[in-house]
Design a protein around this motif. Sequence first.
Motif, PDB file in Angstrom:
ATOM      1  N   PRO A  99       0.803  -1.233   0.000  1.00 45.22           N
ATOM      2  CA  PRO A  99       0.000   0.000   0.000  1.00 45.22           C
ATOM      3  C   PRO A  99       0.833   1.280   0.000  1.00 45.22           C
ATOM      4  O   PRO A  99       0.408   2.302  -0.530  1.00 45.22           O
ATOM      5  CB  PRO A  99      -0.817  -0.124   1.293  1.00 45.22           C
ATOM      6  N   TYR A 100       2.034   1.223   0.593  1.00 44.80           N
ATOM      7  CA  TYR A 100       2.862   2.416   0.712  1.00 44.80           C
ATOM      8  C   TYR A 100       3.719   2.663  -0.535  1.00 44.80           C
ATOM      9  O   TYR A 100       4.429   3.666  -0.614  1.00 44.80           O
ATOM     10  CB  TYR A 100       3.769   2.311   1.942  1.00 44.80           C
ATOM     11  N   LEU A 101       3.678   1.778  -1.519  1.00 41.18           N
ATOM     12  CA  LEU A 101       4.403   1.977  -2.773  1.00 41.18           C
ATOM     13  C   LEU A 101       3.454   2.549  -3.810  1.00 41.18           C
ATOM     14  O   LEU A 101       2.394   1.972  -4.077  1.00 41.18           O
ATOM     15  CB  LEU A 101       4.999   0.659  -3.266  1.00 41.18           C
ATOM     16  N   GLU A 102       3.815   3.674  -4.389  1.00 45.43           N
ATOM     17  CA  GLU A 102       2.941   4.370  -5.325  1.00 45.43           C
ATOM     18  C   GLU A 102       3.291   4.037  -6.777  1.00 45.43           C
ATOM     19  O   GLU A 102       4.423   3.654  -7.083  1.00 45.43           O
ATOM     20  CB  GLU A 102       3.041   5.888  -5.112  1.00 45.43           C
ATOM     21  N   PHE A 112       2.930   2.955 -17.946  1.00 49.05           N
ATOM     22  CA  PHE A 112       3.537   2.537 -16.687  1.00 49.05           C
ATOM     23  C   PHE A 112       4.170   1.151 -16.818  1.00 49.05           C
ATOM     24  O   PHE A 112       5.284   0.914 -16.339  1.00 49.05           O
ATOM     25  CB  PHE A 112       2.504   2.535 -15.566  1.00 49.05           C
ATOM     26  N   LEU A 113       3.479   0.239 -17.475  1.00 50.93           N
ATOM     27  CA  LEU A 113       4.038  -1.099 -17.668  1.00 50.93           C
ATOM     28  C   LEU A 113       5.300  -1.056 -18.537  1.00 50.93           C
ATOM     29  O   LEU A 113       6.268  -1.769 -18.266  1.00 50.93           O
ATOM     30  CB  LEU A 113       2.998  -2.014 -18.299  1.00 50.93           C
ATOM     31  N   ARG A 141      -6.712   0.914 -20.336  1.00 55.33           N
ATOM     32  CA  ARG A 141      -5.261   0.809 -20.468  1.00 55.33           C
ATOM     33  C   ARG A 141      -4.608   2.078 -20.980  1.00 55.33           C
ATOM     34  O   ARG A 141      -3.426   2.328 -20.736  1.00 55.33           O
ATOM     35  CB  ARG A 141      -4.908  -0.358 -21.381  1.00 55.33           C
ATOM     36  N   ASN A 142      -5.357   2.929 -21.718  1.00 54.95           N
ATOM     37  CA  ASN A 142      -4.796   4.178 -22.242  1.00 54.95           C
ATOM     38  C   ASN A 142      -5.268   5.401 -21.465  1.00 54.95           C
ATOM     39  O   ASN A 142      -5.119   6.533 -21.918  1.00 54.95           O
ATOM     40  CB  ASN A 142      -5.164   4.324 -23.721  1.00 54.95           C
ATOM     41  N   LYS A 143      -5.822   5.166 -20.294  1.00 50.66           N
ATOM     42  CA  LYS A 143      -6.264   6.251 -19.413  1.00 50.66           C
ATOM     43  C   LYS A 143      -5.194   6.484 -18.346  1.00 50.66           C
ATOM     44  O   LYS A 143      -4.577   5.532 -17.856  1.00 50.66           O
ATOM     45  CB  LYS A 143      -7.587   5.882 -18.749  1.00 50.66           C
ATOM     46  N   GLN A 144      -4.961   7.746 -17.983  1.00 49.96           N
ATOM     47  CA  GLN A 144      -3.992   8.025 -16.927  1.00 49.96           C
ATOM     48  C   GLN A 144      -4.436   7.367 -15.622  1.00 49.96           C
ATOM     49  O   GLN A 144      -5.618   7.379 -15.261  1.00 49.96           O
ATOM     50  CB  GLN A 144      -3.838   9.530 -16.723  1.00 49.96           C
ATOM     51  N   ILE A 145      -3.469   6.816 -14.900  1.00 52.15           N
ATOM     52  CA  ILE A 145      -3.762   6.072 -13.680  1.00 52.15           C
ATOM     53  C   ILE A 145      -4.398   6.972 -12.617  1.00 52.15           C
ATOM     54  O   ILE A 145      -5.160   6.482 -11.781  1.00 52.15           O
ATOM     55  CB  ILE A 145      -2.483   5.396 -13.154  1.00 52.15           C
ATOM     56  N   ARG A 146      -4.147   8.269 -12.650  1.00 51.03           N
ATOM     57  CA  ARG A 146      -4.727   9.156 -11.642  1.00 51.03           C
ATOM     58  C   ARG A 146      -6.249   9.186 -11.701  1.00 51.03           C
ATOM     59  O   ARG A 146      -6.906   9.584 -10.739  1.00 51.03           O
ATOM     60  CB  ARG A 146      -4.176  10.574 -11.801  1.00 51.03           C
ATOM     61  N   TYR A 147      -6.817   8.752 -12.819  1.00 49.87           N
ATOM     62  CA  TYR A 147      -8.270   8.707 -12.950  1.00 49.87           C
ATOM     63  C   TYR A 147      -8.840   7.341 -12.558  1.00 49.87           C
ATOM     64  O   TYR A 147     -10.050   7.135 -12.656  1.00 49.87           O
ATOM     65  CB  TYR A 147      -8.686   9.052 -14.379  1.00 49.87           C
ATOM     66  N   TYR A 148      -8.000   6.427 -12.138  1.00 48.86           N
ATOM     67  CA  TYR A 148      -8.449   5.108 -11.723  1.00 48.86           C
ATOM     68  C   TYR A 148      -9.068   5.159 -10.328  1.00 48.86           C
ATOM     69  O   TYR A 148      -8.703   6.002  -9.494  1.00 48.86           O
ATOM     70  CB  TYR A 148      -7.275   4.125 -11.675  1.00 48.86           C
ATOM     71  N   SER A 150      -9.544   3.390  -6.527  1.00 51.09           N
ATOM     72  CA  SER A 150      -8.531   2.795  -5.649  1.00 51.09           C
ATOM     73  C   SER A 150      -8.374   1.299  -5.937  1.00 51.09           C
ATOM     74  O   SER A 150      -7.261   0.759  -5.881  1.00 51.09           O
ATOM     75  CB  SER A 150      -8.911   3.011  -4.180  1.00 51.09           C
ATOM     76  N   GLY A 151      -9.475   0.620  -6.277  1.00 46.39           N
ATOM     77  CA  GLY A 151      -9.383  -0.792  -6.607  1.00 46.39           C
ATOM     78  C   GLY A 151      -8.633  -1.044  -7.898  1.00 46.39           C
ATOM     79  O   GLY A 151      -7.871  -2.010  -8.017  1.00 46.39           O
ATOM     80  N   MET A 152      -8.822  -0.167  -8.888  1.00 50.13           N
ATOM     81  CA  MET A 152      -8.102  -0.299 -10.150  1.00 50.13           C
ATOM     82  C   MET A 152      -6.609  -0.071  -9.936  1.00 50.13           C
ATOM     83  O   MET A 152      -5.766  -0.768 -10.520  1.00 50.13           O
ATOM     84  CB  MET A 152      -8.662   0.686 -11.177  1.00 50.13           C
ATOM     85  N   LYS A 153      -6.268   0.892  -9.091  1.00 52.62           N
ATOM     86  CA  LYS A 153      -4.855   1.155  -8.801  1.00 52.62           C
ATOM     87  C   LYS A 153      -4.212  -0.054  -8.123  1.00 52.62           C
ATOM     88  O   LYS A 153      -3.045  -0.380  -8.383  1.00 52.62           O
ATOM     89  CB  LYS A 153      -4.711   2.396  -7.924  1.00 52.62           C
ATOM     90  N   GLN A 154      -4.983  -0.729  -7.278  1.00 49.66           N
ATOM     91  CA  GLN A 154      -4.437  -1.925  -6.635  1.00 49.66           C
ATOM     92  C   GLN A 154      -4.195  -3.023  -7.656  1.00 49.66           C
ATOM     93  O   GLN A 154      -3.218  -3.775  -7.551  1.00 49.66           O
ATOM     94  CB  GLN A 154      -5.380  -2.413  -5.535  1.00 49.66           C
ATOM     95  N   ARG A 155      -5.030  -3.126  -8.654  1.00 46.48           N
ATOM     96  CA  ARG A 155      -4.802  -4.101  -9.717  1.00 46.48           C
ATOM     97  C   ARG A 155      -3.521  -3.771 -10.482  1.00 46.48           C
ATOM     98  O   ARG A 155      -2.793  -4.670 -10.901  1.00 46.48           O
ATOM     99  CB  ARG A 155      -6.001  -4.136 -10.674  1.00 46.48           C
ATOM    100  N   VAL A 156      -3.250  -2.485 -10.666  1.00 47.21           N
ATOM    101  CA  VAL A 156      -2.003  -2.074 -11.316  1.00 47.21           C
ATOM    102  C   VAL A 156      -0.803  -2.545 -10.496  1.00 47.21           C
ATOM    103  O   VAL A 156       0.173  -3.095 -11.031  1.00 47.21           O
ATOM    104  CB  VAL A 156      -1.966  -0.544 -11.493  1.00 47.21           C
ATOM    105  N   LYS A 157      -0.865  -2.332  -9.174  1.00 42.64           N
ATOM    106  CA  LYS A 157       0.240  -2.739  -8.303  1.00 42.64           C
ATOM    107  C   LYS A 157       0.450  -4.249  -8.336  1.00 42.64           C
ATOM    108  O   LYS A 157       1.589  -4.737  -8.390  1.00 42.64           O
ATOM    109  CB  LYS A 157      -0.032  -2.274  -6.869  1.00 42.64           C
ATOM    110  N   LEU A 158      -0.646  -4.985  -8.296  1.00 41.33           N
ATOM    111  CA  LEU A 158      -0.528  -6.439  -8.358  1.00 41.33           C
ATOM    112  C   LEU A 158       0.061  -6.885  -9.693  1.00 41.33           C
ATOM    113  O   LEU A 158       0.887  -7.804  -9.748  1.00 41.33           O
ATOM    114  CB  LEU A 158      -1.902  -7.082  -8.158  1.00 41.33           C
TER     115      LEU A 158
END
Length: 222
Positions: A99-102, A112-113, A141-148, A150-158
């Motif tokens: 959670p603490y890694l952005e 990002f990938l 996939r072509n949308k900036q992550i800042r518009y995701y 919180s659950g979508m951002k967690q999927r990115v981290k995973l």
Amino acid sequence: MKVSLTDAGKRFNRDWIFRHFTYIFESGVSYAITGPNGSGKSTLLQAISGSLHLNEGRVEFNTGPTVSIRIMETPDAIKSIPGKLPDEEQYSRVSICAPYLEVVEEMTFLEFLAFHGNFKPWLDGITPDKIAGMVGLEKARNKQIRYYSSGMKQRVKLAQCIFSATPIVLLDEPCTNLDAAGIALYHQLIQDHCRDRLVIVSSNDEVEYKFCKEKIDILQYK
């Protein structure tokens, strides 16, 4: 791959977070580090990853196989030395989700990938486009992550953690912000892509570590 901790301890100021931790983690086995909030689970995981230095003891990465050498003083004697990985190379063998890694929110998911792929390769046959589909983010996939969300951002981290071609996968509270569908996806990704890897989950929620074969109570190392 083996990760060995020997008499490991970490403190902040005068307070010991954990101490006298001796354990061997091995590939093909999943481990859960459990304990209440604030007990030191995340600190231990960061120490294993190499992002925190221990105050005592040591962490060693062993790639194997064992190397045999002849001892100069006694030519007939053979000494076996495990394939210890140099400290400066350890980061390349570890991926982590916490959670603490952005993530870089100004980038799109694909950007990002692509950026992350410059540092660590993906698993065989895996591409950013495939990852987007496998984690349910193909339409975003072509949308900036800042518009995701919180659950979508967690999927990115995973995604960046699990699909990195590393033998060690560290997961700190991996289901943070995930709904039921996201939690099911998390378990499917673990089953499909982490079976032969060394997986360590830090959590006090059994939903996140129910697949783990070994459980370690951090309170035993206070």
